[in-house]
Motif scaffolding. Structure first.
Motif, PDB file in Angstrom:
ATOM      1  N   GLU B  87       0.783  -1.135  -0.038  1.00 46.87           N
ATOM      2  CA  GLU B  87      -0.065  -0.035   0.079  1.00 46.87           C
ATOM      3  C   GLU B  87       0.959   1.159   0.012  1.00 46.87           C
ATOM      4  O   GLU B  87       2.144   1.143   0.518  1.00 46.87           O
ATOM      5  CB  GLU B  87      -0.824   0.126   1.281  1.00 46.87           C
ATOM      6  CG  GLU B  87      -1.600  -1.085   1.609  1.00 46.87           C
ATOM      7  CD  GLU B  87      -2.900  -1.261   1.019  1.00 46.87           C
ATOM      8  OE1 GLU B  87      -3.583  -0.244   0.241  1.00 46.87           O
ATOM      9  OE2 GLU B  87      -3.693  -2.058   1.291  1.00 46.87           O
ATOM     10  N   GLY B  88       0.307   2.605  -0.298  1.00 47.38           N
ATOM     11  CA  GLY B  88       1.135   3.542   0.068  1.00 47.38           C
ATOM     12  C   GLY B  88       1.885   4.097  -1.493  1.00 47.38           C
ATOM     13  O   GLY B  88       2.001   3.208  -2.448  1.00 47.38           O
ATOM     14  N   GLU B  89       2.349   5.297  -1.345  1.00 44.00           N
ATOM     15  CA  GLU B  89       2.932   5.888  -2.320  1.00 44.00           C
ATOM     16  C   GLU B  89       4.357   6.267  -2.039  1.00 44.00           C
ATOM     17  O   GLU B  89       4.701   6.252  -0.976  1.00 44.00           O
ATOM     18  CB  GLU B  89       2.142   7.318  -2.865  1.00 44.00           C
ATOM     19  CG  GLU B  89       0.682   7.073  -3.413  1.00 44.00           C
ATOM     20  CD  GLU B  89       0.047   8.124  -3.758  1.00 44.00           C
ATOM     21  OE1 GLU B  89       0.864   9.385  -3.948  1.00 44.00           O
ATOM     22  OE2 GLU B  89      -1.092   8.311  -3.942  1.00 44.00           O
ATOM     23  N   MET B  90       5.159   6.133  -3.242  1.00 41.19           N
ATOM     24  CA  MET B  90       6.790   6.430  -3.120  1.00 41.19           C
ATOM     25  C   MET B  90       6.921   7.396  -3.977  1.00 41.19           C
ATOM     26  O   MET B  90       6.705   7.590  -5.280  1.00 41.19           O
ATOM     27  CB  MET B  90       7.338   5.055  -3.320  1.00 41.19           C
ATOM     28  CG  MET B  90       8.671   4.977  -3.679  1.00 41.19           C
ATOM     29  SD  MET B  90       9.521   4.992  -2.082  1.00 41.19           S
ATOM     30  CE  MET B  90       9.409   3.451  -1.797  1.00 41.19           C
ATOM     31  N   VAL B  91       7.855   8.180  -3.736  1.00 40.29           N
ATOM     32  CA  VAL B  91       8.444   9.225  -4.683  1.00 40.29           C
ATOM     33  C   VAL B  91       9.933   8.919  -4.725  1.00 40.29           C
ATOM     34  O   VAL B  91      10.648   8.795  -3.548  1.00 40.29           O
ATOM     35  CB  VAL B  91       8.158  10.698  -4.242  1.00 40.29           C
ATOM     36  CG1 VAL B  91       8.776  11.744  -5.352  1.00 40.29           C
ATOM     37  CG2 VAL B  91       6.748  11.013  -3.933  1.00 40.29           C
ATOM     38  N   VAL B  92      10.417   8.698  -5.893  1.00 41.52           N
ATOM     39  CA  VAL B  92      12.008   8.706  -5.927  1.00 41.52           C
ATOM     40  C   VAL B  92      12.584  10.035  -6.512  1.00 41.52           C
ATOM     41  O   VAL B  92      12.122  10.571  -7.478  1.00 41.52           O
ATOM     42  CB  VAL B  92      12.414   7.574  -6.910  1.00 41.52           C
ATOM     43  CG1 VAL B  92      13.950   7.405  -6.941  1.00 41.52           C
ATOM     44  CG2 VAL B  92      11.692   6.310  -6.565  1.00 41.52           C
ATOM     45  N   ILE B  93      13.625  10.427  -5.920  1.00 38.60           N
ATOM     46  CA  ILE B  93      13.997  11.912  -6.400  1.00 38.60           C
ATOM     47  C   ILE B  93      15.338  11.743  -6.431  1.00 38.60           C
ATOM     48  O   ILE B  93      16.470  11.008  -5.651  1.00 38.60           O
ATOM     49  CB  ILE B  93      14.133  12.883  -5.123  1.00 38.60           C
ATOM     50  CG1 ILE B  93      12.309  13.032  -4.807  1.00 38.60           C
ATOM     51  CG2 ILE B  93      14.525  14.385  -5.540  1.00 38.60           C
ATOM     52  CD1 ILE B  93      12.075  14.285  -3.871  1.00 38.60           C
ATOM     53  N   GLY B  94      15.879  12.115  -7.676  1.00 35.27           N
ATOM     54  CA  GLY B  94      17.401  12.249  -8.100  1.00 35.27           C
ATOM     55  C   GLY B  94      18.038  10.932  -8.475  1.00 35.27           C
ATOM     56  O   GLY B  94      19.324  10.755  -8.618  1.00 35.27           O
ATOM     57  N   CYS B  95      17.133  10.006  -9.071  1.00 32.00           N
ATOM     58  CA  CYS B  95      17.447   8.744  -9.732  1.00 32.00           C
ATOM     59  C   CYS B  95      18.072   9.398 -10.926  1.00 32.00           C
ATOM     60  O   CYS B  95      17.573  10.258 -11.494  1.00 32.00           O
ATOM     61  CB  CYS B  95      16.710   7.975  -9.747  1.00 32.00           C
ATOM     62  SG  CYS B  95      14.944   8.437 -10.402  1.00 32.00           S
ATOM     63  N   ARG B  96      18.964   8.747 -11.774  1.00 33.57           N
ATOM     64  CA  ARG B  96      19.309   9.028 -13.190  1.00 33.57           C
ATOM     65  C   ARG B  96      18.452   8.515 -14.007  1.00 33.57           C
ATOM     66  O   ARG B  96      17.813   7.389 -13.762  1.00 33.57           O
ATOM     67  CB  ARG B  96      20.814   8.582 -13.298  1.00 33.57           C
ATOM     68  CG  ARG B  96      21.616   9.186 -12.335  1.00 33.57           C
ATOM     69  CD  ARG B  96      21.660  10.549 -12.303  1.00 33.57           C
ATOM     70  NE  ARG B  96      22.536  11.220 -11.213  1.00 33.57           N
ATOM     71  CZ  ARG B  96      23.698  11.896 -11.109  1.00 33.57           C
ATOM     72  NH1 ARG B  96      24.373  12.028 -12.538  1.00 33.57           N
ATOM     73  NH2 ARG B  96      24.363  12.037 -10.340  1.00 33.57           N
ATOM     74  N   PRO B  97      18.485   8.930 -15.354  1.00 33.37           N
ATOM     75  CA  PRO B  97      17.438   8.442 -16.422  1.00 33.37           C
ATOM     76  C   PRO B  97      17.573   6.836 -16.751  1.00 33.37           C
ATOM     77  O   PRO B  97      16.476   6.174 -16.869  1.00 33.37           O
ATOM     78  CB  PRO B  97      17.932   9.000 -17.511  1.00 33.37           C
ATOM     79  CG  PRO B  97      18.272  10.333 -16.878  1.00 33.37           C
ATOM     80  CD  PRO B  97      19.087   9.911 -15.767  1.00 33.37           C
ATOM     81  N   SER B 148      19.001   5.027 -25.362  1.00 32.72           N
ATOM     82  CA  SER B 148      18.620   6.059 -24.286  1.00 32.72           C
ATOM     83  C   SER B 148      19.720   7.065 -24.345  1.00 32.72           C
ATOM     84  O   SER B 148      20.170   7.466 -25.293  1.00 32.72           O
ATOM     85  CB  SER B 148      18.537   5.063 -22.796  1.00 32.72           C
ATOM     86  OG  SER B 148      18.149   6.313 -21.859  1.00 32.72           O
ATOM     87  N   GLY B 149      19.616   7.889 -23.150  1.00 30.68           N
ATOM     88  CA  GLY B 149      20.532   9.010 -23.324  1.00 30.68           C
ATOM     89  C   GLY B 149      20.405   9.891 -21.983  1.00 30.68           C
ATOM     90  O   GLY B 149      19.557   9.369 -21.231  1.00 30.68           O
ATOM     91  N   PRO B 150      21.472  10.782 -21.661  1.00 25.59           N
ATOM     92  CA  PRO B 150      21.770  11.190 -20.361  1.00 25.59           C
ATOM     93  C   PRO B 150      20.566  12.208 -19.866  1.00 25.59           C
ATOM     94  O   PRO B 150      20.448  12.588 -18.979  1.00 25.59           O
ATOM     95  CB  PRO B 150      23.010  12.111 -20.470  1.00 25.59           C
ATOM     96  CG  PRO B 150      23.193  12.364 -21.857  1.00 25.59           C
ATOM     97  CD  PRO B 150      22.721  11.143 -22.585  1.00 25.59           C
TER      98      PRO B 150
END
Ligand SMILES: Cc1cc2nc3c(=O)[nH]c(=O)nc-3n(C[C@H](O)[C@H](O)[C@H](O)COP(=O)(O)OP(=O)(O)OC[C@H]3O[C@@H](n4cnc5c(N)ncnc54)[C@H](O)[C@@H]3O)c2cc1C
Ligand code: SF4
Ligand code: SF4
Ligand code: FES
Lengths: 276, 345
Positions: B87-97, B148-150
């Motif tokens: 359950e619940g939400e998750m935010v990922v901040i600052g991962c790379r592409p 992909s790319g940066p």
């Protein structure tokens, strides 16, 4: 199968049969009566049995869909889950996820001669199809069973063997590796007995299952007997976990044994990367 | 929509989110950078790519699938089975592409017409990815060689690009757009162009891409060439670091665990480089040597998976397996060697 593919159905063990010193058969009934009534599968499909607290393992459903009073699984004791399964008695609870995988191509076998070659616990997947064919006997021509084990006590389905031997509509040949006092059947390795029996490949399908080394030499024997690759069917025992094509454990190249198998013709196997 | 946020305000924004939701972010820890649940006082560390990918957000290293309540035999009660859906939400901040894109490899496997993995799907649908575009690729990076790319936005909700004084934040999805409504974000103005220029220059810095176009076919051709696989895997010590660090490795094990009258069914990351991965009950092992196992890892990522899923390579080019391998096995070199190997030998 449930919407959550990892969620087993609860089932009750109704009977335990001691087949050999290390193989037991378990007869199970799903606790949900409606699910049990509507449960449908085809010979060759497998299930995942759970002993909660110990884990889950893959076994072929070796009863026949023509006899739905219970689902039977035969389990050889080799490790953790199978040891815990062996401790179960009638009344105990297990989890079942089934049916999984693709069945034997039963329709394609109709009207043909059928040759079963089973070794050890490899008789389990053959039993389901063999029993099924006995119950739909008119759909097939000659049916032959060659079943071997290391020694007489290692033969599973002892309770059924006398009936199989006595029946006139099938030919049953039993063999063990060495001479034993009181043993009246063949003595020798399965591939050698097979060559001795010299079955004709004419309109015949051979279905074989057993330990990898037996399979290897049985295939060689069948080739010697001029069976074409398409006429040989086997069922694989790759290690499986999820059983639904996700966990990535059971692949041979692009094929997943849990989804695309475990039943394959030798012709299909030859198309795959050689990683058996 | 593009907005601007200062470095300090991004930290505030992340801390604010962490009060309401689970936030996974790179933080400095023991000399490296690693993803952690963001707690009050923790500082974002955007200075380098995190050692382990943010895969935990959608596919935790271990999770409970089911719980079972057992009862003593004399109670006469039957055990009770319970699903344990996340359950619940998750935010990922600052991962790379590349890390964000890891989940794209999961999607066609974990959600098909016939089978839906409810654990993965719930986590993925409850996750928001605020990705940071890479300004300076590392020598181990090869995202540009795998489509992909940066500054790739695919799979992200917001793409951040570092500019003078802060970040330009570009909304990629509606979810992202809503987040950019926060008052900490300002008008981007000319910063948007600065971001675009920075992204273009990062792509240039990566240089020429590897050509993996014949990998699918050549890896199959090399299948029985065990000399080749032995040479390639010579250095490998079967430690599994490559698979555990990888954002796209999705294989798992299922085991049970019991404590008193409660047992749990667990799913854990598994490692195809281990001998036991395919060991069968009979003692037979179809992948008995590390050469067989490296062959399957390469084959799966660059041949079998692309064959099954419209050509998509099951690697996002993050280079983690190259950086973390204690023996110096380089996946790019293995694939290139498989492609270059002379056909007639
Ligand atoms: C499609 C299929 C059908 C099968 N049908 C039967 C059957 O009808 N009867 C039967 O007795 N066995 C069958 N097996 C094998 C059975 O699944 C394993 O013997 C069992 O899972 C071992 O579990 P364990 O926990 O006791 O062993 P563990 O303690 O986990 O390990 C003991 C040994 O078994 C191996 N092993 C563990 N799990 C598996 C697995 N899932 N598949 C293969 N090897 C494994 C281990 O590598 C180890 O060598 C089948 C396997 C497959 C894939
Ligand atoms: S295989 Fe290596 S480079 Fe590719 S995604 Fe996995 S860790 Fe990154
Ligand atoms: S990280 Fe390197 S040494 Fe370890 S299993 Fe992977 S290839 Fe082998
Ligand atoms: S058993 Fe999980 S993919 Fe086949």
């Amino acid at each position: 199968m449930n919407a959550n593919p990892y969620l087993p159905d609860m089932a009750t063990v109704v009977e335990v049969i001691e087949e050999t010193p290390n193989i037991k058969s378990f007869r199970l009934v799903l606790n949900d009566e409606e699910k049990m009534r509507s449960f449908s599968f085809k010979p060759g499909q497998v299930g995942q049995l759970s002993v909660f607290g110990a884990g889950e393992s893959t076994f072929v459903i070796n009863s026949s869909p023509t006899r739905m009073e219970y689902l039977q699984f035969s389990v050889m004791r080799v490790g953790e889950v199978t040891t815990r399964l062996h401790q179960l008695k009638a009344g105990d609870q297990v989890g079942v996820r089934a049916p999984l995988g693709k069945p034997f191509p039963v329709e394609d076998m109709q009207g043909k001669n059928i040759l079963f070659i089973g070794g050890g616990i490899g008789m389990a997947p053959l039993r389901t199809l063999f029993t099924y064919m006995l119950d739909t006997r008119d759909d097939y021509q000659d049916i032959t069973l060659l079943y071997g084990a290391r020694s007489p006590v290692d033969l599973t389905y002892q309770a059924e063997l006398p009936d199989w031997l006595a029946r006139e509509d099938v030919k049953t040949v039993l063999c063990v590796d060495n001479e034993y006092p009181g043993w009246e059947h063949k003595v020798g390795l399965i591939p050698n007995i097979l060559l001795e029996m010299n079955p004709s490949p004419e309109k015949t399908v051979a279905i074989t299952c057993g330990p990898p080394i037996m399979i290897k030499f049985t295939l060689q024997a069948l080739k010697k007997l001029n069976f074409a690759d398409e006429q040989i069917i086997t069922t694989l025992e790759k290690r499986m976990k999820c059983g639904v094509g996700i966990c990535g454990r059971c692949n041979i190249g692009t094929q997943y044994v849990c989804l695309d198998g475990p039943v394959f013709t030798y012709a299909q196997l030859k198309e795959l990367p050689s990683e058996l | 929509m593009e907005r601007f946020i200062t470095q300090d305000n991004l930290q505030r924004f992340a801390a604010g989110l962490a009060e309401k939701k689970n936030v996974l972010a790179p933080v400095a820890s023991g000399g490296t950078t690693t993803f952690r649940r963001l707690r009050p006082g923790m500082q974002l560390d955007f200075s380098r790519m995190a050692v382990i990918s943010p895969k935990d957000a959608t596919f935790p290293r271990n999770e409970t699938l089911l719980t079972v309540q057992h009862y003593p035999e004399e109670s006469g009660k039957r055990m009770e089975l319970q699903e344990h859906l996340p359950e619940g939400e998750m935010v990922v901040i600052g991962c790379r592409p590349c890390g964000t894109r890891g989940k794209l490899v999961f999607d066609p496997v974990y959600e098909t017409q016939a089978i839906k993995d409810p654990y993965y799907i719930r986590r993925r649908d409850g996750a928001t990815f605020i990705t940071l575009a890479c300004a300076r690729p590392e020598t181990t990076c090869f995202c540009h060689s795998v489509g992909s790319g940066p500054a790739d936005e695919e799979g992200s909700d917001i793409l951040l690009t570092a500019v003078e004084g802060g970040f330009v934040a570009k909304a990629v999805t509606e979810k992202g757009e809503q987040l950019l409504g926060d008052s900490l974000f300002e008008d981007a103005g000319a910063k948007a162009e600065e971001a675009a220029a920075s992204n273009a220059s990062a792509r240039k810095l990566m240089g020429e891409a590897h050509d993996f176009s014949s990998a699918a076919e050549k890896l199959l051709k090399r299948f029985d060439d065990m000399d080749f696989w032995q040479t390639q895997s010579d250095k490998c010590i079967s430690c599994g670091a490559c698979t555990y660090m990888c954002p796209t490795c999705y294989c798992f094990n299922i085991t049970d665990d019991e404590a008193g009258l409660v047992s749990r069914r667990l799913r854990t990351w598994d490692n195809c480089m281990s001998h036991t991965f395919t060991l069968e009950g009979s003692g037979h092992n179809p992948r008995s040597t590390k050469a067989h196992r490296l062959k399957n890892r390469m084959g799966h990522k660059f041949s079998y998976y692309p064959d099954l899923h419209g050509g998509q390579i099951a690697c996002c080019g993050c280079g983690r397996c190259i950086k973390q391998c204690p023996a110096g096995v380089d996946i790019r070199q293995v694939v290139m060697a498989a492609q270059e190997y002379p056909d007639e030998r």
